[in-house]
Design an enzyme around this catalytic site. Structure first.
Site, PDB file in Angstrom:
ATOM      1  N   GLN A   1       0.822  -1.144   0.034  1.00 28.64           N
ATOM      2  CA  GLN A   1       0.001   0.053   0.134  1.00 28.64           C
ATOM      3  C   GLN A   1       0.792   1.012  -0.259  1.00 28.64           C
ATOM      4  O   GLN A   1       1.757   1.464   0.826  1.00 28.64           O
ATOM      5  CB  GLN A   1      -0.816  -0.052   1.356  1.00 28.64           C
ATOM      6  CG  GLN A   1      -1.894   1.363   1.241  1.00 28.64           C
ATOM      7  CD  GLN A   1      -2.846   1.332   2.325  1.00 28.64           C
ATOM      8  OE1 GLN A   1      -2.384   1.248   3.568  1.00 28.64           O
ATOM      9  NE2 GLN A   1      -4.066   1.409   2.057  1.00 28.64           N
TER      10      GLN A   1
ATOM     11  N   TYR B   1      -6.342  10.755   3.602  1.00 24.90           N
ATOM     12  CA  TYR B   1      -4.848  10.724   3.577  1.00 24.90           C
ATOM     13  C   TYR B   1      -4.681  12.059   2.329  1.00 24.90           C
ATOM     14  O   TYR B   1      -5.768  12.343   2.047  1.00 24.90           O
ATOM     15  CB  TYR B   1      -4.221   9.397   2.912  1.00 24.90           C
ATOM     16  CG  TYR B   1      -3.869   8.581   4.352  1.00 24.90           C
ATOM     17  CD1 TYR B   1      -4.685   8.418   5.480  1.00 24.90           C
ATOM     18  CD2 TYR B   1      -2.880   7.818   4.570  1.00 24.90           C
ATOM     19  CE1 TYR B   1      -4.409   7.698   6.583  1.00 24.90           C
ATOM     20  CE2 TYR B   1      -2.487   7.074   5.482  1.00 24.90           C
ATOM     21  CZ  TYR B   1      -3.194   6.778   6.579  1.00 24.90           C
ATOM     22  OH  TYR B   1      -3.013   6.071   7.436  1.00 24.90           O
TER      23      TYR B   1
ATOM     24  N   ARG C   1      -9.552  -7.024   9.908  1.00 23.86           N
ATOM     25  CA  ARG C   1      -9.689  -7.463  11.147  1.00 23.86           C
ATOM     26  C   ARG C   1      -9.996  -9.115  11.246  1.00 23.86           C
ATOM     27  O   ARG C   1      -9.130  -9.590  12.038  1.00 23.86           O
ATOM     28  CB  ARG C   1     -10.677  -6.716  12.063  1.00 23.86           C
ATOM     29  CG  ARG C   1     -10.582  -5.213  12.365  1.00 23.86           C
ATOM     30  CD  ARG C   1     -11.825  -4.474  12.705  1.00 23.86           C
ATOM     31  NE  ARG C   1     -12.840  -4.466  11.564  1.00 23.86           N
ATOM     32  CZ  ARG C   1     -13.983  -3.745  11.710  1.00 23.86           C
ATOM     33  NH1 ARG C   1     -14.224  -3.256  12.835  1.00 23.86           N
ATOM     34  NH2 ARG C   1     -14.880  -3.719  10.653  1.00 23.86           N
TER      35      ARG C   1
HETATM   36  C1  LIG Z   1      -5.379  -1.980  13.137  1.00 22.94           C
HETATM   37  C2  LIG Z   1      -5.836  -1.724  11.988  1.00 22.94           C
HETATM   38  C3  LIG Z   1      -4.992  -0.948  11.040  1.00 22.94           C
HETATM   39  C4  LIG Z   1      -5.151  -0.593   9.807  1.00 22.94           C
HETATM   40  N1  LIG Z   1      -4.318  -0.010   9.147  1.00 22.94           N
HETATM   41  C5  LIG Z   1      -4.685   0.603   7.911  1.00 22.94           C
HETATM   42  C6  LIG Z   1      -3.704   1.132   6.841  1.00 22.94           C
HETATM   43  O1  LIG Z   1      -2.565   1.337   7.177  1.00 22.94           O
HETATM   44  N2  LIG Z   1      -4.130   1.289   5.858  1.00 22.94           N
HETATM   45  C7  LIG Z   1      -5.326   1.487   5.106  1.00 22.94           C
HETATM   46  O2  LIG Z   1      -5.799   1.769   4.137  1.00 22.94           O
HETATM   47  N3  LIG Z   1      -6.565   0.714   6.146  1.00 22.94           N
HETATM   48  C8  LIG Z   1      -6.132   0.144   7.310  1.00 22.94           C
HETATM   49  N4  LIG Z   1      -6.926  -0.137   7.931  1.00 22.94           N
HETATM   50  C9  LIG Z   1      -8.405  -0.384   7.495  1.00 22.94           C
HETATM   51  C10 LIG Z   1      -8.526  -1.573   7.011  1.00 22.94           C
HETATM   52  O3  LIG Z   1      -8.077  -1.763   5.821  1.00 22.94           O
HETATM   53  C11 LIG Z   1     -10.076  -1.999   6.588  1.00 22.94           C
HETATM   54  O4  LIG Z   1     -10.395  -0.725   5.576  1.00 22.94           O
HETATM   55  C12 LIG Z   1     -10.958  -1.860   7.997  1.00 22.94           C
HETATM   56  O5  LIG Z   1     -10.458  -2.705   9.013  1.00 22.94           O
HETATM   57  C13 LIG Z   1     -12.414  -2.441   7.512  1.00 22.94           C
HETATM   58  O6  LIG Z   1     -12.131  -3.828   6.878  1.00 22.94           O
HETATM   59  P1  LIG Z   1     -12.689  -5.079   8.178  1.00 22.94           P
HETATM   60  O7  LIG Z   1     -14.079  -4.846   8.269  1.00 22.94           O
HETATM   61  O8  LIG Z   1     -12.195  -6.425   7.078  1.00 22.94           O
HETATM   62  O9  LIG Z   1     -11.785  -5.089   9.078  1.00 22.94           O
HETATM   63  C14 LIG Z   1      -6.538  -0.614   9.468  1.00 22.94           C
HETATM   64  C15 LIG Z   1      -7.414  -1.372  10.058  1.00 22.94           C
HETATM   65  C16 LIG Z   1      -7.022  -1.910  11.273  1.00 22.94           C
HETATM   66  C17 LIG Z   1      -8.080  -2.782  12.214  1.00 22.94           C
HETATM   67  S1  SF4 Z   2     -11.714  -8.974  18.021  1.00 22.55           S
HETATM   68 FE1  SF4 Z   2     -11.266  -6.777  18.520  1.00 22.55          FE
HETATM   69  S2  SF4 Z   2      -8.919  -6.532  18.386  1.00 22.55           S
HETATM   70 FE2  SF4 Z   2      -9.422  -8.487  17.530  1.00 22.55          FE
HETATM   71  S3  SF4 Z   2      -9.455  -8.234  15.538  1.00 22.55           S
HETATM   72 FE3  SF4 Z   2     -11.405  -8.147  16.165  1.00 22.55          FE
HETATM   73  S4  SF4 Z   2     -11.669  -5.781  16.240  1.00 22.55           S
HETATM   74 FE4  SF4 Z   2      -9.615  -6.116  16.398  1.00 22.55          FE
END
Ligand SMILES: Cc1cc2nc3c(=O)[nH]c(=O)nc-3n(C[C@H](O)[C@H](O)[C@H](O)COP(=O)(O)O)c2cc1C
Ligand code: SF4
Length: 390
Positions: free
Chosen positions: A102, A172, A348
């Site tokens: 990224q 960003y 996540r």
């Molecule tokens: C701990 C953490 C760090 C993240 N860091 C970034 C990142 O560096 N760049 C980015 O575009 N999204 C980042 N995200 C967002 C994720 O890429 C994603 O858009 C978001 O978690 C929703 O997807 P999910 O429901 O599968 O978690 C981060 C998410 C989490 C939980």
């Molecule tokens: S359980 Fe909570 S800490 Fe673990 S990945 Fe999911 S949101 Fe993040």
């Protein structure tokens, strides 16, 4: 959609590369780069993710310039980074997966107190992280940053990466230019949508011109900033149509929210205010506890929570799209395929259980155990992890 939906575990083309299935590890800044270079810990993080069956893992975050980082412990793309990136790519490839970097510039989300460099934005604005003003990018800054995206993509290709994901989301830098609220410029990079979208188009064009078809190019684009006066889906859809017309992208990953103004809109679920405050020393800790509730406004979580907005993009575009947000098991993966998305990305769920893809493939009743507590979010300040498993 007409015809049979694709099997999420069947191989698929992404521009010039073929992925072993349609599942992508979304960027989650790993917090494992204390020297701003690849570490063994970072390699192991992505090796484990790759070994869990995902088709492609995304290294986050690879800044294109030193001032474009949210912490000085973040990698910025420079020749010195290549040896480590190469080792990382080899480790991921040995597990049968592809690897993406990224690339982007944090702009107003950068932390100048940490980078010790002034943060840049489309317009001058107070930056509470550095207790300074974000400087309005000059024409020379813009030219340098466009070139830096192209150079970063070339370095990724040289390091054996299969893809780059250009960050056009979360307010960003490029996303801040897209936002009518953050972009108050009077020059050709501001004003109406065509002006605000100019940087997104130039950056993605420069990346394509630099790497051609050597690697795949994705962009992570905000559909909706989730803030008053921010980018809204109707405008974002037009931006996506222009990017499609430009032919610079092999896929678009659809996201939402603002790391600057409304971070929980990205994630949905609980707002981890206490954990977040604990990261800061006093007196900031008290400030975060008192005022953080406003910034960390919580939104209810549901599976596939970005689908409603993403459907309109799927209907209007030909470009392969990546559905993100609350993909947790066979039901949401199949839903993404049925709705015509080429790929599904997970953040996540894979942070918690990197082997989820393989387990779902073997047993379709397996579902992510992530509870959307979002307590992994503040761990990015030290070493990113799911607090329930590590
Ligand atoms: C701990 C953490 C760090 C993240 N860091 C970034 C990142 O560096 N760049 C980015 O575009 N999204 C980042 N995200 C967002 C994720 O890429 C994603 O858009 C978001 O978690 C929703 O997807 P999910 O429901 O599968 O978690 C981060 C998410 C989490 C939980
Ligand atoms: S359980 Fe909570 S800490 Fe673990 S990945 Fe999911 S949101 Fe993040």
């Amino acid at each position: 959609m007409t015809g049979n939906p694709a099997d999420v575990f069947a191989p698929a083309k992404l521009g010039p590369i073929t992925l072993r299935n349609r599942l992508i590890k979304a960027a989650t800044f790993e917090g494992r780069t204390p020297e701003a270079l690849v570490s063994d810990d970072l390699i192991e993080f992505h090796r484990r993710t790759a070994a869990g069956g995902v088709a492609m893992t995304t290294v986050a975050y690879c800044a294109v310039a030193p001032e474009g980082r949210t912490t000085r412990k973040q990698i910025w793309m420079r020749p010195e980074a290549v040896a480590g990136l190469r080792r990382l790519a080899e480790a991921v490839h040995a597990e049968g997966a592809a690897v993406s970097a990224q690339i982007g510039h944090a702009g107003p989300v950068a932390n100048p107190a940490s980078t010790r460099l002034p943060a840049l934005g489309p317009s001058r604005r107070f930056n509470p992280l550095g207790m300074t003003a974000t400087r309005a990018a000059t024409r020379a800054d813009i030219d340098r940053i466009v070139r830096a995206h192209a150079e970063a993509a070339l370095l990724a290709a040289e390091s054996g990466f299969d893809a780059v994901e250009v960050h056009l989301g979360h307010n960003y830098l490029v996303s801040a230019f897209l936002s009518p609220r953050l972009n108050r410029r009077g020059d050709e990079y501001g004003g109406g949508l065509a002006g605000r979208a100019r940087l997104a188009r130039e950056v993605t064009r420069a990346v394509r011109d630099a790497v051609g078809d050597r690697i795949a190019i994705l962009a992570k684009l905000n559909m909706d900033d989730g803030v008053r006066g921010g980018l809204v889906p109707e405008e974002s859809l037009q931006v996506a149509a222009w990017l499609e017309e430009d032919g610079s992208l092999d896929a678009i990953e659809l996201t939402a929210g603002s790391s600057l103004l409304n971070p929980m809109y990205l994630f949905r679920g609980d707002a981890p205010l206490k954990d977040f405050a604990a990261v800061f020393p006093q007196p900031q800790r008290l400030g975060v506890r008192l005022l953080g509730g406003r910034l960390l406004r919580a939104y209810p979580y549901r599976d596939a929570y970005l689908l409603d907005d993403a459907r309109a993009f799927r209907a209007a575009l030909r470009t392969p799209l990546v559905l993100l947000g609350g993909i947790t098991g066979a039901a949401t993966m199949d839903l993404a395929m049925r709705e015509g998305f080429a790929f599904a990305a997970m953040g996540r769920a894979l942070l918690m259980e990197p082997d989820l893809p393989d387990r779902v493939r073997k047993d379709r009743t397996v579902v992510s155990a992530c509870i959307h507590c979002n307590r992994c979010m503040p761990t990015t300040y030290r070493r990113t992890r799911c607090v329930l498993v590590e």
